[in-house]
Design an enzyme around this catalytic site. Structure first.
Site, short mmCIF file in Angstrom:
data_model
loop_
_atom_site.label_atom_id
_atom_site.label_comp_id
_atom_site.label_asym_id
_atom_site.label_seq_id
_atom_site.Cartn_x
_atom_site.Cartn_y
_atom_site.Cartn_z
N ARG A 1 0.82 -1.21 0.00
CA ARG A 1 0.00 0.00 0.00
C ARG A 1 0.86 1.26 0.00
O ARG A 1 0.35 2.35 -0.28
CB ARG A 1 -0.92 0.01 1.22
CG ARG A 1 -1.94 -1.11 1.21
CD ARG A 1 -2.61 -1.24 2.56
NE ARG A 1 -3.45 -0.10 2.87
CZ ARG A 1 -4.75 -0.03 2.60
NH1 ARG A 1 -5.35 -1.04 2.02
NH2 ARG A 1 -5.45 1.04 2.92
N LYS B 1 -0.78 2.29 -3.06
CA LYS B 1 -1.63 1.45 -3.89
C LYS B 1 -3.08 1.91 -3.86
O LYS B 1 -3.76 1.92 -4.88
CB LYS B 1 -1.53 0.00 -3.39
CG LYS B 1 -2.35 -0.99 -4.21
CD LYS B 1 -1.68 -1.24 -5.54
CE LYS B 1 -2.48 -2.14 -6.46
NZ LYS B 1 -2.00 -2.03 -7.84
N ASN C 1 -5.54 5.92 9.78
CA ASN C 1 -5.32 6.05 8.34
C ASN C 1 -6.21 7.20 7.86
O ASN C 1 -7.40 7.20 8.17
CB ASN C 1 -5.71 4.72 7.67
CG ASN C 1 -5.53 4.76 6.17
OD1 ASN C 1 -5.02 5.73 5.63
ND2 ASN C 1 -5.94 3.70 5.50
N HIS D 1 2.54 19.61 -33.36
CA HIS D 1 1.99 20.79 -32.67
C HIS D 1 2.77 21.11 -31.40
O HIS D 1 2.26 21.78 -30.51
CB HIS D 1 0.51 20.56 -32.35
CG HIS D 1 -0.31 20.31 -33.58
ND1 HIS D 1 -0.56 21.31 -34.50
CD2 HIS D 1 -0.88 19.19 -34.07
CE1 HIS D 1 -1.28 20.80 -35.50
NE2 HIS D 1 -1.48 19.51 -35.26
N TRP E 1 1.93 6.27 5.88
CA TRP E 1 2.26 7.03 4.68
C TRP E 1 2.03 8.49 5.06
O TRP E 1 0.89 8.90 5.28
CB TRP E 1 1.32 6.60 3.56
CG TRP E 1 1.74 7.00 2.18
CD1 TRP E 1 2.71 6.41 1.43
CD2 TRP E 1 1.17 8.03 1.38
NE1 TRP E 1 2.78 7.03 0.21
CE2 TRP E 1 1.85 8.02 0.15
CE3 TRP E 1 0.17 8.98 1.57
CZ2 TRP E 1 1.56 8.91 -0.88
CZ3 TRP E 1 -0.12 9.86 0.56
CH2 TRP E 1 0.57 9.82 -0.65
N GLU F 1 6.33 6.47 -13.07
CA GLU F 1 6.14 6.07 -11.67
C GLU F 1 7.17 5.06 -11.20
O GLU F 1 7.50 5.02 -10.02
CB GLU F 1 4.72 5.55 -11.42
CG GLU F 1 4.36 4.29 -12.13
CD GLU F 1 2.93 3.83 -11.85
OE1 GLU F 1 2.43 4.07 -10.74
OE2 GLU F 1 2.33 3.24 -12.75
C1 F6R Z 1 -0.65 3.46 -11.68
C2 F6R Z 1 -1.77 3.20 -10.80
C3 F6R Z 1 -2.63 4.34 -10.42
C4 F6R Z 1 -4.07 3.88 -10.18
C5 F6R Z 1 -4.90 5.05 -9.63
C6 F6R Z 1 -6.37 4.66 -9.48
O1 F6R Z 1 0.05 2.28 -11.98
O2 F6R Z 1 -1.96 2.09 -10.35
O3 F6R Z 1 -2.58 5.36 -11.36
O4 F6R Z 1 -4.61 3.41 -11.37
O5 F6R Z 1 -4.40 5.45 -8.40
O6 F6R Z 1 -6.51 3.58 -8.63
P1 F6R Z 1 -7.83 2.71 -8.60
O7 F6R Z 1 -7.92 1.96 -9.88
O8 F6R Z 1 -7.64 1.80 -7.42
O9 F6R Z 1 -8.97 3.66 -8.41
#
Ligand code: F6R
Length: 608
Positions: free
Chosen positions: A27, A603, A98, A504, A74, A488
Site C-alpha cells: 500500500r 496502492k 489512516n 503541434h 504514509w 512512476e
Molecule cells: C498506476 C496506478 C494508479 C491507479 C490510480 C487509481 O500504476 O496504479 O494510477 O490506477 O491510483 O486507482 P484505482 O484503480 O484503485 O482507483
C-alpha cells in the site's frame, strides 16, 4: 496508503501483526510501529523507513499479552520520522489512524495548551480526545461514541486502552476497515490481505460504524451506539494468491499473470460455444442500458486510461457518445449530465477517494452508476447500482498491470454488448470480436517473451534523457499508460501523446537522446502513424516501435522493433500494454529502484 492491523487471540500478537503489516507493505508507507500488551501496559515500538527496521527492533522484544495493534504510515501531517510513526499513545490510550482529520487545528485549539503533543500528526489529537473522554466514562466504546461526531475528514482508526486490556474499538469514515474472526481470535485490518491467513469470513465497516471487539467476539454499532446486524462476507481470494511465487517482484509476477487474468475477466460473460456475450445482463443494470444517450466514464490514473480505451471501443462499436473524465476534475466541475446518462466508474481498489466522491455526487444527481472494480465489496463496489469485476485476483505491486488489462477486456465486452443491444453489430461481427478476445490470452503469452529483450535493452534505455510514447486511436491511451508506468517506476520523464499531435509541439523535444516509443500496429491508422514515426526519425529520435508481426518496413526504420501477433484492431491494446509494462519494469530495476513500492506512491489512494 497507511496499513492497519489489530489482533486479539491465542497466537503471538507480534508475529500476527508483523505478518499482517508485511502483507500490506504494497500500500506504500514510510514508517511503521506496533503497541502490544506486556505486563498490563501497551509496549510501543516504532521505526522510520521499511518494516525490516521495525522487525530488527522487535527481534529481542517479548510480549506476554494477547492483544496488539500495528501500523504502516504514509506521511500526510508531519515528516516520515519515528516520532510521527503510529501508534500514538496518550495517557494509556494507543491508536493507529489512516487518513486525515480535517478540523485538526480547531480541535487542537479546543484542547488548549495543557495538552502535550509529542508528534506533528493529526492522529495524536484523536488519542488526546479519547483519553480525555475515558477519564469520565471509564468505557472505551462510550468514549469513541463521544469523540466520533467531533471528527471531520476521512479516517479509519483502531484504538486500545491499557485499562481495557481485552478490547479494541475500530471506526471509520472513508478509508476501509474490516473485522474478521478466527478460532478464539479477532482481527481488524485495513485490507483483506492481512486477515486472509486466519479467516476468509469478514465484516466490512461502513462509514460511521464502530466495531467493538471484546475478547474473541465483536459487535458493530452505528454512531448513536445502536447495535447493528451486519452481513458476513466470504472472501474468494487465497492467501497464496498474494505471494510472489518465485518472481523477483510482485509486479513481474502480475505482468506474467495477465493471460490468466484476462481469461478470468472474460469467463463470466462469454458463451464460448456460441461466441456471444451476456455482459449487460450480468451488470444488474441491463434495463438501464436501453434509452441511454451517453456514457460517462470516470476514473483516476491507470484506470482512467483503461476507460479511455473503453471510450474508443464503445463509441466505434456501439455508436453512442462516451465522455471520459479524471475523477479529481469531474467532482469539482459542476458537470451537466442528461437524465439518460449512465456513469461507469473504474477503480481497481474500489477505494480511491476522488472516484468515491464522484460516485456519491452522481447518486445525488440520480445518475445510475455501474462500477468496475477488482476488489469485491470495496466501498465503490458496495455503493454502486450495477457491478462488474476485473477478476484479476489480488494486485500487490503499486503499479497496476493485470487489473489494467483485465479492465480492457471487460470494457471490450461492454462495447460489444451495447453494440449488439442497439442493433449496431451483426451476430457475425459479435462472433468475430468475441473470437478475437478469446484468442487474446494465448497471444499475450507469446508477447511475454519480450521480457528477455527488455531486460537486456534496459541498460541502454535507462540512459536516455526522456521518452515520448505515441499512438493513434485506441492505441493512444496505451501510449499515455506506457508513459505513466515509466514515470512512476523509473522516475524518468516520459510523456504520452496522440501521434498526430507531435507536430503541434513535442517534435521540438526530439533529438538523439530522446527515445520515441511508437505504437504502430497494422490497423486502419497504421499509415498515418508511420508518417509520424518517419517525422520523429528524421529529427534524430531513437525509435522503439511496436508493430504487427511481419512488418519489415517498421523493423528497418526502428532502433528497436517488437512484433506483436496479428490481432483484431480492438484487441491490440491488450497486447501492447505488456511490452510497455516490461520496458518500465526493467528500466526501473536497472536503475536500482524499488519496483513494487515506487517512492511517494501508494496502492490505494484513500485521501484526496
Ligand atoms: C498506476 C496506478 C494508479 C491507479 C490510480 C487509481 O500504476 O496504479 O494510477 O490506477 O491510483 O486507482 P484505482 O484503480 O484503485 O482507483
Amino acid at each position: 496508503m497507511c496499513g492497519i492491523v489489530g489482533y486479539y487471540g491465542p497466537e503471538n500478537p507480534k508475529d500476527v501483526i508483523l505478518g499482517g503489516l508485511k502483507s500490506l507493505e504494497y500500500r506504500g508507507y514510510d514508517s511503521a510501529g506496533v503497541a502490544i500488551l506486556n505486563h498490563g501496559e501497551f509496549k510501543r515500538v516504532r521505526a522510520e523507513g521499511k518494516l525490516s527496521t521495525l522487525q530488527k527492533k522487535l527481534e529481542h522484544e517479548a510480549f506476554d499479552g494477547h492483544l496488539g495493534i500495528g501500523h504502516t504510515r504514509w506521511a500526510t501531517h508531519g515528516a516520515p520520522v519515528e516520532k510521527n510513526a503510529h501508534p500514538h499513545t496518550v495517557r494509556g490510550i494507543s491508536l493507529v489512524h489512516n487518513g486525515i482529520i480535517e478540523n485538526y487545528l480547531e480541535l487542537k485549539e479546543e484542547l488548549g495548551p495543557q495538552a502535550q503533543f509529542t508528534s506533528d500528526t493529526d492522529s495524536e489529537l484523536v488519542a488526546h480526545l479519547i483519553a480525555g473522554e475515558i477519564e469520565s466514562t471509564h468505557d472505551l466504546l462510550a468514549s469513541v461514541l463521544r469523540v466520533l461526531p467531533r471528527l471531520q475528514g476521512a479516517y479509519s482508526i483502531l484504538v486500545v486502552s491499557k485499562d481495557h486490556p481485552d478490547e479494541m474499538v475500530a471506526f471509520k469514515n472513508g478509508p476501509p476497515l474490516i473485522v474478521g474472526s478466527a478460532k478464539g481470535a479477532v482481527l481488524v485490518a485495513s485490507d483483506v490481505q492481512a486477515i486472509l491467513p486466519y479467516t476468509k469470513k469478514v465484516v466490512y465497516l461502513n462509514d460511521l460504524e464502530i466495531a467493538h471487539i471484546k475478547g474473541e467476539s465483536f459487535e458493530i454499532y452505528d454512531s448513536r451506539g445502536q447495535a447493528l446486524k451486519k452481513v458476513v462476507t466470504t472472501i474468494d481470494w487465497t492467501a497464496e494468491q498474494a505471494q510472489k511465487e518465485g518472481y523477483e517482484h510482485f509486479m513481474l509476477k502480475e505482468i506474467f499473470e495477465q493471460p490468466r487474468a484476462v481469461a478470468r475477466a472474460l469467463a463470466p460473460h462469454v458463451d464460448v460455444a456460441k461466441h456471444t456475450t451476456n455482459i449487460l445482463e450480468n451488470t444488474g443494470l441491463a434495463e438501464r442500458f436501453h434509452g441511454i444517450d451517453r456514457i460517462a466514464i470516470i476514473a483516476c490514473g491507470t484506470s482512467f486510461y483503461a476507460g479511455q480505451v473503453g471510450a474508443y471501443l464503445i463509441e466505434k462499436l456501439a455508436g453512442i457518445t462516451v465522455t471520459t473524465d479524471i475523477a479529481s476534475e469531474f467532482r469539482y466541475r459542476d458537470p451537466v449530465l442528461s437524465k439518460n446518462t449512465l456513469a461507469v466508474l473504474i477503480s481497481q481498489s474500489g477505494e480511491t477517494a476522488d472516484t468515491l466522491a464522484v460516485l456519491r455526487q452522481l447518486k445525488r444527481l440520480d445518475v445510475p452508476v455501474l462500477s468496475l472494480c477488482n476488489v469485491k465489496n470495496s466501498t465503490i463496489d458496495r455503493e454502486s447500482d450495477g457491478h462488474l469485476y476485473m477478476n484479476a485476483g489480488p494486485e500487490v505491486g503499486v503499479a497496476s498491470t493485470k487489473a489494467f488489462t483485465s479492465t480492457l477486456a471487460v470494457l471490450h465486452l461492454v462495447a460489444v454488448g451495447i453494440a449488439r443491444s442497439r442493433g449496431r453489430l451483426s451476430a457475425l461481427d459479435e462472433e468475430r470480436y468475441i473470437r478475437a478476445l478469446l484468442a487474446a490470452p494465448a497471444q499475450m503469452e507469446t508477447v511475454l517473451a519480450c521480457d528477455k529483450f527488455f531486460s537486456e535493452a534496459a541498460t541502454t534505455l535507462k540512459s536516455y534523457r526522456g521518452f515520448l510514447y505515441m499512438g493513434r486511436g485506441v492505441n493512444y491511451p496505451i501510449a499515455l499508460e506506457g508513459a505513466l508506468k515509466l514515470k512512476e517506476l523509473a522516475y524518468m520523464h516520459a510523456e504520452g501523446y496522440a501521434a498526430g499531435e507531435m507536430k503541434h509541439g513535442p517534435l521540438a523535444l526530439i533529438d538523439a537522446r530522446m527515445a520515441v516509443v511508437m505504437l504502430a500496429p497494422s490497423d486502419g491508422l497504421y499509415e498515418k502513424t508511420l508518417s509520424n514515426l518517419e517525422e520523429a526519425k528524421a529529427r534524430g529520435g531513437v525509435i522503439i516501435s511496436i508493430g504487427t508481426f511481419g512488418n519489415e518496413k517498421l523493423r528497418d526504420l526502428s532502433a528497436h522493433y517488437l512484433a506483436l501477433p496479428r490481432a483484431e484492431w480492438s484487441v491490440n491494446p491488450l497486447l501492447e500494454a505488456i511490452p510497455l509494462q516490461l520496458l518500465a519494469y526493467h528500466v526501473a530495476h536497472a536503475l536500482g529502484h524499488d519496483v513494487d513500492q515506487p517512492r511517494n506512491l501508494a496502492k490505494s489512494v484513500t485521501v484526496e
